[in-house]
Write a protein that holds these residues in place. Structure first.
Motif, PDB file in Angstrom:
ATOM      1  N   ALA A  31      48.976  20.702  -6.383  1.00 42.21           N
ATOM      2  CA  ALA A  31      50.283  20.345  -6.049  1.00 42.21           C
ATOM      3  C   ALA A  31      50.446  21.255  -4.888  1.00 42.21           C
ATOM      4  CB  ALA A  31      50.926  20.686  -7.353  1.00 42.21           C
ATOM      5  N   ILE A  32      50.210  22.213  -4.604  1.00 42.25           N
ATOM      6  CA  ILE A  32      50.253  22.892  -3.343  1.00 42.25           C
ATOM      7  C   ILE A  32      49.820  22.320  -2.273  1.00 42.25           C
ATOM      8  CG2 ILE A  32      50.072  25.331  -2.022  1.00 42.25           C
ATOM      9  CD1 ILE A  32      50.380  26.621  -4.845  1.00 42.25           C
ATOM     10  N   CYS A  33      48.637  21.776  -2.398  1.00 46.22           N
ATOM     11  CA  CYS A  33      47.589  21.042  -1.535  1.00 46.22           C
ATOM     12  C   CYS A  33      48.535  19.918  -0.806  1.00 46.22           C
ATOM     13  CB  CYS A  33      46.231  21.035  -1.738  1.00 46.22           C
ATOM     14  SG  CYS A  33      45.254  22.346  -1.820  1.00 46.22           S
ATOM     15  N   ARG A  34      48.984  19.274  -2.073  1.00 41.31           N
ATOM     16  CA  ARG A  34      49.612  18.199  -1.711  1.00 41.31           C
ATOM     17  C   ARG A  34      51.040  18.326  -0.733  1.00 41.31           C
ATOM     18  NH1 ARG A  34      55.252  16.817  -1.994  1.00 41.31           N
ATOM     19  NH2 ARG A  34      55.521  14.465  -2.155  1.00 41.31           N
ATOM     20  N   ASP A  35      51.764  19.395  -1.261  1.00 41.80           N
ATOM     21  CA  ASP A  35      52.799  19.985  -0.355  1.00 41.80           C
ATOM     22  C   ASP A  35      52.544  20.459   1.029  1.00 41.80           C
ATOM     23  OD1 ASP A  35      54.309  19.402  -2.579  1.00 41.80           O
ATOM     24  OD2 ASP A  35      54.854  21.532  -3.017  1.00 41.80           O
ATOM     25  N   ILE A  36      51.459  20.906   1.242  1.00 35.57           N
ATOM     26  CA  ILE A  36      50.886  21.215   2.686  1.00 35.57           C
ATOM     27  C   ILE A  36      50.662  20.013   3.218  1.00 35.57           C
ATOM     28  CG2 ILE A  36      48.643  22.275   3.951  1.00 35.57           C
ATOM     29  CD1 ILE A  36      48.626  24.208   1.513  1.00 35.57           C
ATOM     30  N   LEU A  37      49.999  18.841   2.775  1.00 32.85           N
ATOM     31  CA  LEU A  37      49.759  17.740   3.446  1.00 32.85           C
ATOM     32  C   LEU A  37      51.005  17.209   3.932  1.00 32.85           C
ATOM     33  CD1 LEU A  37      47.856  15.347   4.172  1.00 32.85           C
ATOM     34  CD2 LEU A  37      48.125  14.350   2.048  1.00 32.85           C
ATOM     35  N   ALA A  38      52.090  17.095   2.827  1.00 36.68           N
ATOM     36  CA  ALA A  38      53.251  16.474   3.295  1.00 36.68           C
ATOM     37  C   ALA A  38      54.186  17.312   4.359  1.00 36.68           C
ATOM     38  CB  ALA A  38      54.259  16.798   2.125  1.00 36.68           C
ATOM     39  N   TYR A  39      53.741  18.573   4.577  1.00 41.38           N
ATOM     40  CA  TYR A  39      54.221  19.473   5.742  1.00 41.38           C
ATOM     41  C   TYR A  39      53.633  19.046   6.716  1.00 41.38           C
ATOM     42  CZ  TYR A  39      55.597  23.620   8.426  1.00 41.38           C
ATOM     43  OH  TYR A  39      56.007  24.097   9.563  1.00 41.38           O
ATOM     44  N   ALA A  40      52.164  18.822   6.820  1.00 42.85           N
ATOM     45  CA  ALA A  40      51.339  18.373   7.994  1.00 42.85           C
ATOM     46  C   ALA A  40      51.996  16.946   8.409  1.00 42.85           C
ATOM     47  CB  ALA A  40      50.063  18.352   7.378  1.00 42.85           C
ATOM     48  N   MET A  41      52.294  16.042   7.648  1.00 41.72           N
ATOM     49  CA  MET A  41      52.629  14.741   7.994  1.00 41.72           C
ATOM     50  C   MET A  41      54.096  14.844   8.791  1.00 41.72           C
ATOM     51  SD  MET A  41      51.162  12.077   5.182  1.00 41.72           S
ATOM     52  CE  MET A  41      51.983  12.540   3.849  1.00 41.72           C
ATOM     53  N   LYS A  42      54.979  15.844   8.113  1.00 44.90           N
ATOM     54  CA  LYS A  42      56.150  15.945   8.826  1.00 44.90           C
ATOM     55  C   LYS A  42      55.846  16.670  10.371  1.00 44.90           C
ATOM     56  CE  LYS A  42      59.740  17.424   6.737  1.00 44.90           C
ATOM     57  NZ  LYS A  42      60.822  18.107   6.104  1.00 44.90           N
ATOM     58  N   SER A  43      54.960  17.396  10.578  1.00 45.40           N
ATOM     59  CA  SER A  43      54.882  18.008  11.636  1.00 45.40           C
ATOM     60  C   SER A  43      54.271  16.895  12.740  1.00 45.40           C
ATOM     61  CB  SER A  43      53.652  19.173  11.471  1.00 45.40           C
ATOM     62  OG  SER A  43      54.167  20.225  10.608  1.00 45.40           O
ATOM     63  N   LEU A  44      53.539  15.768  12.232  1.00 46.03           N
ATOM     64  CA  LEU A  44      52.873  14.672  12.933  1.00 46.03           C
ATOM     65  C   LEU A  44      53.678  13.624  12.966  1.00 46.03           C
ATOM     66  CD1 LEU A  44      49.182  15.017  11.323  1.00 46.03           C
ATOM     67  CD2 LEU A  44      49.898  15.828  13.806  1.00 46.03           C
ATOM     68  N   ARG A  45      55.111  13.574  12.564  1.00 44.55           N
ATOM     69  CA  ARG A  45      55.778  12.700  12.768  1.00 44.55           C
ATOM     70  C   ARG A  45      56.005  11.927  13.904  1.00 44.55           C
ATOM     71  NH1 ARG A  45      58.908  16.875  11.402  1.00 44.55           N
ATOM     72  NH2 ARG A  45      60.665  17.625  12.788  1.00 44.55           N
ATOM     73  N   GLU A  46      55.850  12.589  15.058  1.00 50.76           N
ATOM     74  CA  GLU A  46      55.893  11.927  16.223  1.00 50.76           C
ATOM     75  C   GLU A  46      54.752  10.994  16.698  1.00 50.76           C
ATOM     76  OE1 GLU A  46      58.914  12.058  18.111  1.00 50.76           O
ATOM     77  OE2 GLU A  46      59.803  13.399  16.600  1.00 50.76           O
ATOM     78  N   TYR A  47      53.741  11.020  15.942  1.00 48.25           N
ATOM     79  CA  TYR A  47      52.653  10.392  16.028  1.00 48.25           C
ATOM     80  C   TYR A  47      52.704   9.172  14.891  1.00 48.25           C
ATOM     81  CZ  TYR A  47      50.480  14.202  18.727  1.00 48.25           C
ATOM     82  OH  TYR A  47      50.322  15.163  19.626  1.00 48.25           O
ATOM     83  N   ARG A  48      51.739   8.014  15.169  1.00 48.43           N
ATOM     84  CA  ARG A  48      51.636   7.105  14.300  1.00 48.43           C
ATOM     85  C   ARG A  48      50.712   7.019  13.250  1.00 48.43           C
ATOM     86  NH1 ARG A  48      53.697   1.769  15.672  1.00 48.43           N
ATOM     87  NH2 ARG A  48      51.563   0.897  14.503  1.00 48.43           N
ATOM     88  N   ILE A  49      51.396   7.507  12.184  1.00 44.68           N
ATOM     89  CA  ILE A  49      50.383   7.679  10.922  1.00 44.68           C
ATOM     90  C   ILE A  49      50.132   6.469  10.120  1.00 44.68           C
ATOM     91  CG2 ILE A  49      50.064   8.772   8.868  1.00 44.68           C
ATOM     92  CD1 ILE A  49      51.617  11.434   9.800  1.00 44.68           C
ATOM     93  N   VAL A  50      49.208   5.715  10.001  1.00 45.02           N
ATOM     94  CA  VAL A  50      49.036   4.516   9.441  1.00 45.02           C
ATOM     95  C   VAL A  50      48.377   4.935   7.847  1.00 45.02           C
ATOM     96  CG1 VAL A  50      48.886   3.402  11.616  1.00 45.02           C
ATOM     97  CG2 VAL A  50      46.748   4.332  10.353  1.00 45.02           C
ATOM     98  N   ALA A  51      47.775   5.805   7.644  1.00 39.85           N
ATOM     99  CA  ALA A  51      47.247   6.269   6.180  1.00 39.85           C
ATOM    100  C   ALA A  51      47.074   7.710   6.147  1.00 39.85           C
ATOM    101  CB  ALA A  51      45.925   5.514   5.980  1.00 39.85           C
ATOM    102  N   HIS A  52      46.718   7.765   4.830  1.00 43.61           N
ATOM    103  CA  HIS A  52      45.957   9.293   4.546  1.00 43.61           C
ATOM    104  C   HIS A  52      45.386   9.070   3.248  1.00 43.61           C
ATOM    105  CE1 HIS A  52      49.885   9.545   1.681  1.00 43.61           C
ATOM    106  NE2 HIS A  52      50.481   8.775   2.479  1.00 43.61           N
ATOM    107  N   VAL A  53      44.388   9.874   3.303  1.00 46.96           N
ATOM    108  CA  VAL A  53      43.446   9.844   2.111  1.00 46.96           C
ATOM    109  C   VAL A  53      43.246  11.179   1.558  1.00 46.96           C
ATOM    110  CG1 VAL A  53      41.214   8.910   1.336  1.00 46.96           C
ATOM    111  CG2 VAL A  53      42.563   7.757   2.984  1.00 46.96           C
ATOM    112  N   HIS A  54      43.571  11.508   0.476  1.00 48.62           N
ATOM    113  CA  HIS A  54      43.239  13.011  -0.122  1.00 48.62           C
ATOM    114  C   HIS A  54      44.039  14.128   0.893  1.00 48.62           C
ATOM    115  CE1 HIS A  54      41.075  11.126  -3.125  1.00 48.62           C
ATOM    116  NE2 HIS A  54      40.052  10.637  -2.511  1.00 48.62           N
ATOM    117  N   ASP A  55      42.885  14.753   1.411  1.00 47.33           N
ATOM    118  CA  ASP A  55      43.603  15.809   2.600  1.00 47.33           C
ATOM    119  C   ASP A  55      43.327  15.327   4.058  1.00 47.33           C
ATOM    120  OD1 ASP A  55      43.976  17.717   0.453  1.00 47.33           O
ATOM    121  OD2 ASP A  55      41.934  17.864   0.349  1.00 47.33           O
TER     122      ASP A  55
END
Length: 448
Positions: free
Chosen positions: A380-404
């Motif tokens: 669950a913590i790793c999931r939250d870390i990924l969510a934080y990273a996706m927010k940090s990368l929000r200026e880029y176009r994230i088109v998918a995420h798979v596991h970590d």
């Protein structure tokens, strides 16, 4: 945003992959018909009778039994069984189903949308895959990946059949490559390095492991070195022990024992069965703080349920409220266990149970304990870390995420190093947890 944006697919590759898969199955079946004279050589009953007519009695024609049988039968029967295995492999492979799902899901703009379900995993809050299921794509190991996908795009079945021993296996390895960036763009794929092992070490305060990650050393070598009390180098001294360190790391972090090692394939890798229990014991002895953390969590959860008072283990809080056991993570997000109880389990020990969805998707009472709770918390913590990273990368176009891992569709000039630096940024709610993100650029999705 990610679901709405979608990810682009190579329509030509998908169309030809489906066509080639059908040709392959028909070709293999026709060869088997010619060899056996059977109307339906895919029928287990007919094939068993064919073998019996040739003096070979079998109880099962499963993959394992067929592989063993091939070693002992005459060459003509060997060819029949080999073809049968290839057809079974093709049917078992999810490759054509994945391609068909792409064909069904894709929109007029060549993009597939709605592929991720928020909070799909109820115990951890991780996302779940939907429609095409990007979360369980086969890995690719072909060295000539680009050549193989181009031959498929051209529909050149004859050349594919000549170059690759298993066309269905090759199609399976190409599934990832069906995802492509839009014209003028590239993919940047960035993922965390050993994020679960880092998070578990951080939670438990296992300092030697934290030092390994800080210094950029190989956790599998260092784990084996601690277990076997010798120097272990990936391509040097005692390198054969690294495999034991690796499988121990993958199987034993959450209370697993001999069964977990076996399920991870330890015996199939050549590790003798009589070495499995010693490996468990050595790994636990080398990681006393992780073992202690399992049982500290177990005690805290039981005390909270029994006495209805909050308990903390490090930066994780346990409390009961309104018939629920809540576990508050460092991020502030809470995991919830419905109607928790303390009951006697089949071994006569006190155990935690709660109401949830079991493996058969039924609402029932489920048993858990310290190591399993630690697994939930860590993931669950790793999931939250990924969510934080996706927010940090929000200026880029994230088109998918798979596991970590995140997949970005970006202009050609975008810096890989900048993306990995943002991805590896430590969230403020886990100070001291050292993360690292690695990545690569590609013109079609792949696993490097």
């Amino acid at each position: 945003m990610i679901n709405d944006r979608g990810i682009r697919i190579d329509r030509e590759l998908v169309k030809e992959a489906i066509r080639i898969d059908a040709i392959t199955k028909a070709d293999l079946t026709e060869k088997l018909k010619r060899l056996t004279g059977l109307d339906n050589p895919n029928s287990v009953v007919q094939l068993k009778q064919y073998l019996a007519d040739h003096g070979i009695e079998v109880d099962s024609l499963g993959k394992k039994e067929a592989v063993e049988l091939i070693k002992t039968v005459p060459d003509d029967i060997k060819e029949v069984l080999s073809l049968r295995l290839q057809i079974a492999l093709q049917i078992a492979k999810s490759s054509v189903k994945k391609y068909q799902a792409m064909e069904t899901t894709v929109g007029n703009d060549d993009r597939c949308r709605g592929l991720f379900q928020f909070y799909g995993a109820s115990r951890t809050g991780r996302w779940a895959g939907r429609l095409i299921q990007l979360q369980n794509l086969p890995q690719n190991h072909l060295e000539d990946l680009e050549q193989a996908r181009e031959l498929v795009r051209q529909g050149d079945y004859e050349m594919l059949n000549l170059l690759y021993p298993s066309v269905p296996g090759m199609l399976s390895e190409l599934i990832r490559t069906a995802f492509v960036p839009k014209p003028g763009y590239k993919f940047i794929v960035s993922d965390f390095s050993a994020v679960e092992a880092r998070a578990l070490s951080y939670l438990a305060g296992e300092q030697w492991r934290i030092d390994v990650f800080h210094n950029g050393r190989d956790i599998y070598c260092e784990s084996a070195a601690r277990m076997f009390h010798c120097v272990v180098e990936k391509h040097g001294q005692n390198s054969h022990l690294r495999q034991r360190g690796k499988i121990a790391e993958l199987a034993l972090g959450y209370g697993g024992s001999v069964g977990a090692l076996t399920a991870m394939g330890a015996v199939a890798m050549g590790i003798p069965e009589d070495e499995l229990k010693p490996i468990v014991d050595m790994w636990r002895k080398a990681n006393p703080n992780i073992v202690r953390y399992w049982w500290d969590v177990d005690t805290a959860a039981k005390t909270t349920i029994r006495k209805q008072i909050p308990q903390s283990v490090g930066n994780v809080l346990f409390e009961t409220r309104s018939g629920m056991l809540f576990v508050t993570l460092p991020s502030g997000r809470r995991l919830a266990y419905v109607k928790p109880r303390l009951e006697e389990n089949q071994y006569g020990s006190e155990s935690i149970t709660y109401m949830g969805t079991d493996q058969q998707k039924r609402w029932s009472r489920i048993e858990t304990y310290g190591p399993k709770l630690v697994e939930n918390i860590t993931q669950a913590i790793c999931r939250d870390i990924l969510a934080y990273a996706m927010k940090s990368l929000r200026e880029y176009r994230i088109v998918a995420h798979v596991h970590d891992e995140v997949i970005l569709e970006v202009p050609m000039e975008t810096s890989l190093d900048s993306v990995c630096e943002l991805m590896g940024k430590t969230p403020p709610w886990v100070p001291g947890l050292e993360l690292r993100a690695d990545g690569y650029e590609c013109m079609f999705y792949q696993k490097q």
